[in-house]
Each structure stands twice: as structure tokens, then as C-alpha cells.
Design an enzyme around this catalytic site. Sequence first.
Site, PDB file in Angstrom:
ATOM      1  N   CYS A  21      -7.440 -17.704 110.775  1.00  0.00           N
ATOM      2  CA  CYS A  21      -8.650 -18.502 110.559  1.00  0.00           C
ATOM      3  C   CYS A  21      -8.365 -19.704 109.664  1.00  0.00           C
ATOM      4  CB  CYS A  21      -9.742 -17.644 109.917  1.00  0.00           C
ATOM      5  SG  CYS A  21     -10.339 -16.324 110.986  1.00  0.00           S
ATOM      6  N   HIS A  26     -14.216 -20.193 107.575  1.00  0.00           N
ATOM      7  CA  HIS A  26     -14.999 -19.329 106.694  1.00  0.00           C
ATOM      8  C   HIS A  26     -14.728 -19.619 105.232  1.00  0.00           C
ATOM      9  CE1 HIS A  26     -11.488 -16.807 105.916  1.00  0.00           C
ATOM     10  NE2 HIS A  26     -11.341 -16.562 107.204  1.00  0.00           N
TER      11      HIS A  26
END
Length: 169
Positions: A144, A125
Site C-alpha cells: 500500500c 491509508h
Amino acid sequence: MINRIPRRRILLGGIAVLLSGCASKFRSYTGPEVTRLRLYKSERLLVLDGAEGVLRTYPVGLGFAPEGHKQFEGDGRTPEGAYLIDRRNPDSLFHLSIGISYPNEADIAFAAAQDKSPGGDIFIHGGPRRGIDPMNKRDWTAGCISVSDRQIEEVYAMVRDGTPIEIYV
């Protein structure tokens, strides 16, 4: 003089509309197909491969506990192993995001044997939001992989669901 005001507003409005079209986070990509992603955790490097070789590379940030393979929910680690890009989120809290198929069957079985949850929702992301300075805290996610907002726009356009991702130590 009175006639100039409406013309000026129309002209400025038109320019604003044109510029807003340029500011879209959704890019198009017509280059070679991305056939695989490789993430090298120790180098903090994401590589997008095509049939003829490397297409792009990006520096990345990882989970706040970057050493080791993700095993449990909340451990702050980024997974290691072979996964797939399995979804995309155009409304991500982090600009745009593409999902990684963690946990796989082995991840689930290991966590279950420890009577714990393996966690999930691992994404590539965009950059951090307010309160997190990526220059002072590179590994800030909950597991992440982060890139800049501009970079995730490129990755989002280039990578298709079903593309393999290999995550190395």
C-alpha cells in the site's frame, strides 16, 4: 461552593463535547476538484492534481519491497501503472483509506500465467500502528501507500471514487 461543582462539570462537559467535534477524522473539502493522483515511487511523493495544476503533495511510504511493479500476492511491492480510486474504507485499521483498483486485467493475466495470485487490497491509508516506527522504517506496508493520519484525512475528503491514479517508478 456546592453550586459551583455542577456548573463546573457542565462547563467542562460542554468543552469536551466541542473539542471532540474538532477531533473527527472526517473532514470536508470545498476546494477545486481533484482530477488525478500521481505517485512517484522513487521520490516517495504523492501529487493531487486539479484542472489548474497541483493542489497538494505528500511524502509517502510504500511496500516493504518498493522496487518494481507488484506482481504477486505477498511480494511487498506497490503497483505501477494506471488505476482508479475505486472505494473507501472509513473503518480502516490505518485510520482511513481509499482503495486503488489493482489488479487490472493485465495484472490478473500475468499472475495467472505464473499460476499465482496477483494479490489485491491496495490502498492509500494512514500511518502505521504500534510497533512500526515510520522514521526508522519508511517502507513498511504490504504494498500500500502510506501517509500520516492527518494527511489521509485530507486525501479522503478531497479525492472521489473514480479518480485516476498513475503510479510511476
